[in-house]
Design a protein around this motif. Structure first.
Motif, PDB file in Angstrom:
ATOM      1  N   VAL A 100       0.825  -1.200   0.000  1.00 59.79           N
ATOM      2  CA  VAL A 100       0.000   0.000   0.000  1.00 59.79           C
ATOM      3  C   VAL A 100       0.870   1.264   0.000  1.00 59.79           C
ATOM      4  N   VAL A 101       1.967   1.252   0.710  1.00 61.94           N
ATOM      5  CA  VAL A 101       2.872   2.412   0.726  1.00 61.94           C
ATOM      6  C   VAL A 101       3.543   2.568  -0.632  1.00 61.94           C
ATOM      7  N   GLY A 102       4.106   1.472  -1.136  1.00 64.98           N
ATOM      8  CA  GLY A 102       4.775   1.514  -2.433  1.00 64.98           C
ATOM      9  C   GLY A 102       3.845   1.931  -3.563  1.00 64.98           C
ATOM     10  N   ARG A 103       2.652   1.410  -3.552  1.00 69.02           N
ATOM     11  CA  ARG A 103       1.676   1.670  -4.615  1.00 69.02           C
ATOM     12  C   ARG A 103       1.244   3.137  -4.640  1.00 69.02           C
ATOM     13  N   ASN A 104       1.213   3.782  -3.493  1.00 69.96           N
ATOM     14  CA  ASN A 104       0.667   5.140  -3.395  1.00 69.96           C
ATOM     15  C   ASN A 104       1.714   6.234  -3.168  1.00 69.96           C
ATOM     16  N   MET A 105       2.954   5.850  -2.956  1.00 76.33           N
ATOM     17  CA  MET A 105       3.970   6.826  -2.604  1.00 76.33           C
ATOM     18  C   MET A 105       4.242   7.841  -3.716  1.00 76.33           C
ATOM     19  N   LEU A 106       4.436   7.378  -4.940  1.00 72.70           N
ATOM     20  CA  LEU A 106       4.799   8.298  -6.022  1.00 72.70           C
ATOM     21  C   LEU A 106       3.742   9.377  -6.277  1.00 72.70           C
ATOM     22  N   PRO A 107       2.471   9.031  -6.384  1.00 75.12           N
ATOM     23  CA  PRO A 107       1.489  10.097  -6.607  1.00 75.12           C
ATOM     24  C   PRO A 107       1.435  11.121  -5.463  1.00 75.12           C
ATOM     25  N   VAL A 108       1.569  10.643  -4.244  1.00 76.74           N
ATOM     26  CA  VAL A 108       1.532  11.549  -3.094  1.00 76.74           C
ATOM     27  C   VAL A 108       2.753  12.461  -3.097  1.00 76.74           C
ATOM     28  N   LEU A 109       3.938  11.863  -3.233  1.00 72.67           N
ATOM     29  CA  LEU A 109       5.170  12.668  -3.248  1.00 72.67           C
ATOM     30  C   LEU A 109       5.201  13.637  -4.413  1.00 72.67           C
ATOM     31  N   GLU A 110       4.743  13.189  -5.576  1.00 71.87           N
ATOM     32  CA  GLU A 110       4.749  14.057  -6.749  1.00 71.87           C
ATOM     33  C   GLU A 110       3.884  15.291  -6.514  1.00 71.87           C
ATOM     34  N   GLY A 111       2.732  15.129  -5.926  1.00 72.61           N
ATOM     35  CA  GLY A 111       1.858  16.266  -5.629  1.00 72.61           C
ATOM     36  C   GLY A 111       2.507  17.247  -4.666  1.00 72.61           C
ATOM     37  N   ILE A 112       3.130  16.723  -3.627  1.00 71.77           N
ATOM     38  CA  ILE A 112       3.815  17.576  -2.653  1.00 71.77           C
ATOM     39  C   ILE A 112       4.978  18.312  -3.303  1.00 71.77           C
ATOM     40  N   MET A 113       5.769  17.593  -4.075  1.00 70.86           N
ATOM     41  CA  MET A 113       6.942  18.203  -4.710  1.00 70.86           C
ATOM     42  C   MET A 113       6.533  19.255  -5.740  1.00 70.86           C
ATOM     43  N   GLN A 114       5.476  19.019  -6.480  1.00 66.88           N
ATOM     44  CA  GLN A 114       5.006  20.012  -7.448  1.00 66.88           C
ATOM     45  C   GLN A 114       4.554  21.286  -6.741  1.00 66.88           C
ATOM     46  N   GLU A 115       3.898  21.128  -5.615  1.00 63.29           N
ATOM     47  CA  GLU A 115       3.459  22.281  -4.828  1.00 63.29           C
ATOM     48  C   GLU A 115       4.655  23.059  -4.285  1.00 63.29           C
ATOM     49  N   ALA A 116       5.631  22.347  -3.772  1.00 56.89           N
ATOM     50  CA  ALA A 116       6.839  22.997  -3.243  1.00 56.89           C
ATOM     51  C   ALA A 116       7.605  23.699  -4.358  1.00 56.89           C
ATOM     52  N   GLU A 117       7.724  23.047  -5.495  1.00 55.35           N
ATOM     53  CA  GLU A 117       8.428  23.618  -6.641  1.00 55.35           C
ATOM     54  C   GLU A 117       7.736  24.897  -7.117  1.00 55.35           C
ATOM     55  N   ALA A 118       6.422  24.902  -7.156  1.00 53.39           N
ATOM     56  CA  ALA A 118       5.670  26.091  -7.574  1.00 53.39           C
ATOM     57  C   ALA A 118       5.940  27.256  -6.624  1.00 53.39           C
ATOM     58  N   ALA A 119       6.023  26.971  -5.336  1.00 63.39           N
ATOM     59  CA  ALA A 119       6.305  28.024  -4.357  1.00 63.39           C
ATOM     60  C   ALA A 119       7.717  28.585  -4.550  1.00 63.39           C
ATOM     61  N   VAL A 120       8.679  27.704  -4.802  1.00 63.35           N
ATOM     62  CA  VAL A 120      10.054  28.144  -5.046  1.00 63.35           C
ATOM     63  C   VAL A 120      10.113  29.026  -6.292  1.00 63.35           C
ATOM     64  N   LYS A 121       9.489  28.584  -7.364  1.00 61.86           N
ATOM     65  CA  LYS A 121       9.508  29.348  -8.624  1.00 61.86           C
ATOM     66  C   LYS A 121       8.856  30.717  -8.446  1.00 61.86           C
ATOM     67  N   GLU A 122       7.741  30.747  -7.723  1.00 60.21           N
ATOM     68  CA  GLU A 122       7.049  32.017  -7.507  1.00 60.21           C
ATOM     69  C   GLU A 122       7.952  32.985  -6.745  1.00 60.21           C
ATOM     70  N   LYS A 123       8.625  32.504  -5.734  1.00 57.95           N
ATOM     71  CA  LYS A 123       9.528  33.349  -4.929  1.00 57.95           C
ATOM     72  C   LYS A 123      10.718  33.814  -5.758  1.00 57.95           C
ATOM     73  N   LEU A 124      11.331  32.922  -6.523  1.00 61.38           N
ATOM     74  CA  LEU A 124      12.492  33.284  -7.341  1.00 61.38           C
ATOM     75  C   LEU A 124      12.132  34.312  -8.414  1.00 61.38           C
ATOM     76  N   SER A 125      10.901  34.285  -8.889  1.00 62.36           N
ATOM     77  CA  SER A 125      10.485  35.241  -9.928  1.00 62.36           C
ATOM     78  C   SER A 125      10.422  36.666  -9.400  1.00 62.36           C
ATOM     79  N   ARG A 126      10.399  36.826  -8.088  1.00 69.81           N
ATOM     80  CA  ARG A 126      10.323  38.158  -7.473  1.00 69.81           C
ATOM     81  C   ARG A 126      11.668  38.871  -7.371  1.00 69.81           C
ATOM     82  N   TYR A 127      12.760  38.143  -7.522  1.00 73.83           N
ATOM     83  CA  TYR A 127      14.097  38.719  -7.314  1.00 73.83           C
ATOM     84  C   TYR A 127      14.890  38.730  -8.610  1.00 73.83           C
ATOM     85  N   THR A 128      15.632  39.814  -8.814  1.00 70.13           N
ATOM     86  CA  THR A 128      16.514  39.933  -9.974  1.00 70.13           C
ATOM     87  C   THR A 128      17.965  39.896  -9.515  1.00 70.13           C
TER      88      THR A 128
END
Length: 139
Positions: A100-128
């Motif tokens: 159950v952990v193996g079967r569901n880990m990738l979709p869960v982690l991918e969602g979390i990582m995409q959310e974190a990545e979006a936050a990083v990109k948004e913050k980096l876009s504010r600075y030159t």
């Protein structure tokens, strides 16, 4: 989010170049500031040039300058050149489908990582690069 120190080194290099504004900067000068080998700098310079962030002139009288003003280069621009589109990796092999952990880990982690990545990109876009240079010169 960052897979290695190349992003930090690339920002360092661009800020160093921006500080000079009108002069071309050599890889040796940047290497001294970063405290690394000029070969490391040249490798990153190649990527920055391919990403249209710098213009380099080879040869004894050559050097590197920014391709556009420092206030028009965001940290997100640097991020895309150095890290690519996605700067995180998940499992190299497919986890077990019978667990159950193996079967569901990738979709869960991918969602979390995409959310974190979006936050990083948004913050980096504010600075030159100019913003970073101003902060560096204040210290």
């Amino acid at each position: 989010m960052f897979s290695n120190s190349q992003f930090a080194v690339a920002v360092h290099m661009l800020v160093f170049i921006a500080r000079g504004q009108f002069d071309q900067v050599t890889s040796e000068e940047m290497a001294e500031s970063v405290n690394t080998n000029p070969v490391v700098i040249r490798r990153i310079l190649c990527r920055l040039a391919r990403g249209n962030l710098v213009i380099s002139q080879p040869g004894a009288l050559g050097g590197t300058k920014l391709s556009r003003p420092a206030d028009q280069i965001t940290l997100l621009d640097v991020y895309y050149v150095i890290e690519g589109c996605e700067a995180y990796c998940l499992h190299k092999s497919q986890p077990s489908e019978t667990c159950v952990v193996g079967r569901n880990m990738l979709p869960v982690l991918e969602g979390i990582m995409q959310e974190a990545e979006a936050a990083v990109k948004e913050k980096l876009s504010r600075y030159t690069i100019e913003d970073v240079l101003r902060q560096v010169l204040k210290l």
